[in-house]
Design a protein around this motif. Structure first.
Motif, PDB file in Angstrom:
ATOM      1  N   PRO A   1     -32.089 -12.694   3.161  1.00 35.44           N
ATOM      2  CA  PRO A   1     -31.848 -14.083   3.590  1.00 35.44           C
ATOM      3  C   PRO A   1     -30.945 -14.808   2.596  1.00 35.44           C
ATOM      4  O   PRO A   1     -30.887 -14.471   1.417  1.00 35.44           O
ATOM      5  CB  PRO A   1     -33.246 -14.701   3.605  1.00 35.44           C
ATOM      6  N   ILE A   2     -30.273 -15.832   3.112  1.00 30.05           N
ATOM      7  CA  ILE A   2     -29.509 -16.739   2.240  1.00 30.05           C
ATOM      8  C   ILE A   2     -30.526 -17.697   1.633  1.00 30.05           C
ATOM      9  O   ILE A   2     -31.262 -18.366   2.376  1.00 30.05           O
ATOM     10  CB  ILE A   2     -28.468 -17.521   3.067  1.00 30.05           C
TER      11      ILE A   2
ATOM     12  N   ILE B   1     -31.726 -21.015  -0.283  1.00 30.71           N
ATOM     13  CA  ILE B   1     -31.327 -22.371  -0.705  1.00 30.71           C
ATOM     14  C   ILE B   1     -32.452 -22.943  -1.559  1.00 30.71           C
ATOM     15  O   ILE B   1     -33.561 -23.149  -1.075  1.00 30.71           O
ATOM     16  CB  ILE B   1     -31.070 -23.272   0.517  1.00 30.71           C
TER      17      ILE B   1
ATOM     18  N   GLU C   1     -35.429 -22.851   8.627  1.00 31.42           N
ATOM     19  CA  GLU C   1     -35.802 -21.422   8.682  1.00 31.42           C
ATOM     20  C   GLU C   1     -36.001 -20.992  10.132  1.00 31.42           C
ATOM     21  O   GLU C   1     -35.597 -19.899  10.532  1.00 31.42           O
ATOM     22  CB  GLU C   1     -37.048 -21.182   7.829  1.00 31.42           C
TER      23      GLU C   1
ATOM     24  N   THR D   1     -32.515 -20.716  11.968  1.00 29.45           N
ATOM     25  CA  THR D   1     -31.654 -19.587  11.555  1.00 29.45           C
ATOM     26  C   THR D   1     -32.387 -18.253  11.684  1.00 29.45           C
ATOM     27  O   THR D   1     -31.922 -17.231  11.168  1.00 29.45           O
ATOM     28  CB  THR D   1     -31.217 -19.770  10.077  1.00 29.45           C
TER      29      THR D   1
ATOM     30  N   ARG E   1     -32.735 -16.197   8.683  1.00 30.69           N
ATOM     31  CA  ARG E   1     -31.547 -15.762   7.915  1.00 30.69           C
ATOM     32  C   ARG E   1     -31.351 -16.668   6.688  1.00 30.69           C
ATOM     33  O   ARG E   1     -30.634 -16.310   5.756  1.00 30.69           O
ATOM     34  CB  ARG E   1     -30.297 -15.793   8.805  1.00 30.69           C
ATOM     35  N   VAL E   2     -31.992 -17.867   6.734  1.00 32.10           N
ATOM     36  CA  VAL E   2     -31.955 -18.771   5.569  1.00 32.10           C
ATOM     37  C   VAL E   2     -33.378 -18.992   5.083  1.00 32.10           C
ATOM     38  O   VAL E   2     -34.292 -19.188   5.888  1.00 32.10           O
ATOM     39  CB  VAL E   2     -31.328 -20.133   5.952  1.00 32.10           C
TER      40      VAL E   2
ATOM     41  N   LEU F   1     -20.794 -20.868   3.560  1.00 29.39           N
ATOM     42  CA  LEU F   1     -21.780 -20.382   4.545  1.00 29.39           C
ATOM     43  C   LEU F   1     -21.085 -19.967   5.838  1.00 29.39           C
ATOM     44  O   LEU F   1     -20.060 -20.546   6.215  1.00 29.39           O
ATOM     45  CB  LEU F   1     -22.784 -21.502   4.860  1.00 29.39           C
TER      46      LEU F   1
ATOM     47  N   ILE G   1     -24.407 -20.700  10.645  1.00 31.59           N
ATOM     48  CA  ILE G   1     -25.525 -21.079   9.760  1.00 31.59           C
ATOM     49  C   ILE G   1     -25.360 -22.539   9.352  1.00 31.59           C
ATOM     50  O   ILE G   1     -26.307 -23.338   9.399  1.00 31.59           O
ATOM     51  CB  ILE G   1     -25.555 -20.168   8.514  1.00 31.59           C
TER      52      ILE G   1
ATOM     53  N   LEU H   1     -27.966 -25.584  10.033  1.00 32.97           N
ATOM     54  CA  LEU H   1     -28.546 -26.369   8.927  1.00 32.97           C
ATOM     55  C   LEU H   1     -28.228 -27.852   9.103  1.00 32.97           C
ATOM     56  O   LEU H   1     -29.055 -28.722   8.832  1.00 32.97           O
ATOM     57  CB  LEU H   1     -28.016 -25.859   7.589  1.00 32.97           C
TER      58      LEU H   1
END
Ligand code: LMR
Length: 328
Positions: free
Chosen positions: A23-24, A26, A50, A53, A56-57, A246, A250, A254
């Motif tokens: 995952p990316i 943050i 979360e 995405t 993925r985040v 990004l 995504i 966000l």
């Protein structure tokens, strides 16, 4: 030989797949308790981001100055050590964006509606744009509330402030505000305020009730004056390089999560502050005093000149524009 190359292909595919799944992350750091408007909104943003995405985040929240305290957090963001913050608008002066201190001017917003006219309109957009040269992208304005004053003596008239050491955020406008009341301002990180009040390093401070209550400041402050003399709000910001890097889908997801979290945050801010003031009253540890109309006029007389005194720092045009928006 064939087995060896097959294993090599498999392990490469596996590591690629593992990489594709990573995952990316943050890191979202802030200085207040979870049970505040900003703390709750950060939680809500995490859930929304979360979910939107599909994992993925990953948002890692670090509330209550766990990771960084006031000044450090902005430095960490610019270095990319964290990706997201929501500092008070009173903390952007040291970054070189003095215009944000317009939000600290005494009595600049007669109501929340007036405030939203500014943050949601052209003025808000132009202020956020000023962050870009500092490597920062502004995503949203979050709300807290109008500030009360506190000390261990009653604060009914400006004369009551004479000689008091009062904690402020790192804002030249707040410095001027306290000096206009005859007090001695002292910049301290938010995480240090309770102890400074408890040990007498400072005599008093100002904040919205939600911050006073969740930091237990009422336990070491015998008097709170509901003055609503100034406002405290936030800019939700990200490291610009990280944000621009990004994937577009995504970033869009966000952005939407941030918009929904902002709507949520504004809907709870006033209620949370009202409940916090009630809770402080219920503890019986602090006397809550509301200024009379006559006393309010005396405070305005002492504090309104700060708007003029700060024109050279903030910009006369900006102050005029805000007053015009606020008068609509
Ligand atoms: C303060 O330092 O008093 C506030 O900015 C804390 C916060 O972020 O609400």
């Amino acid at each position: 030989m064939k087995l060896k190359s097959a294993l090599l292909v498999l392990s490469a595919a596996f590591s690629l797949n593992a990489f594709a799944q990573a995952p990316i992350v943050i890191k979202f750091s802030h200085v207040v308790a979870i049970d505040t408007p900003k703390g709750q909104a950060a939680e809500r943003f995490k859930q929304l981001a979360e979910k939107a995405t599909n994992g993925r985040v990953k948002i890692e929240l670090y509330p209550n100055s766990q990771l960084y305290k006031d000044k450090e957090e902005l430095e960490a963001l610019q270095l990319g050590a964290v990706q997201m913050l929501a500092p008070s608008l009173a903390k952007f002066g040291p970054l070189g964006v003095k215009e944000f201190e317009a939000f600290d001017l005494p009595y600049i917003f007669p109501s929340k509606t007036a405030l939203y006219n500014v943050t949601e309109g052209e003025i808000g957009k132009s202020l956020m744009k000023k962050l870009e040269s500092k490597g920062i992208t502004g995503l949203a304005f979050w709300d807290n509330g109008f500030k009360v004053m506190s000390a261990n003596k009653p604060l009914h008239t400006p004369a009551d402030f004479k000689g008091l050491k009062l904690r402020i955020q790192s804002s030249k406008v707040l410095d001027a505000q306290m000096r206009a009341l005859g007090a001695n301002p002292q910049v301290l990180a938010f995480s240090e305020v309770y102890q400074a009040l408890q040990t007498g390093v400072v005599d008093g401070t100002e904040n919205p009730p939600s911050n006073m209550y969740t930091q237990k400041m009422h336990e070491v402050q015998k008097h709170v004056t509901v003055s609503n003399h100034g406002y405290l709000g936030y800019a939700v910001i990200v490291n610009k390089k990280f944000w621009d890097g990004l994937p577009a889908d995504i970033r869009a997801a966000l952005d939407k999560a941030m918009k929904d979290a902002t709507t949520f945050e504004k809907a709870i801010a006033q209620r949370d502050n009202d409940l916090a003031l009630e809770a402080i009253k219920k503890t019986g540890k602090t006397e809550i005093y509301t200024l009379s109309v006559k006393e309010q006029a005396e405070w305005r007389k002492a504090l309104l000149p700060v708007q003029k005194d700060m024109e050279s720092r903030i910009g006369k045009d900006l102050i005029t524009a805000i007053n015009k928006e606020a008068a609509k």
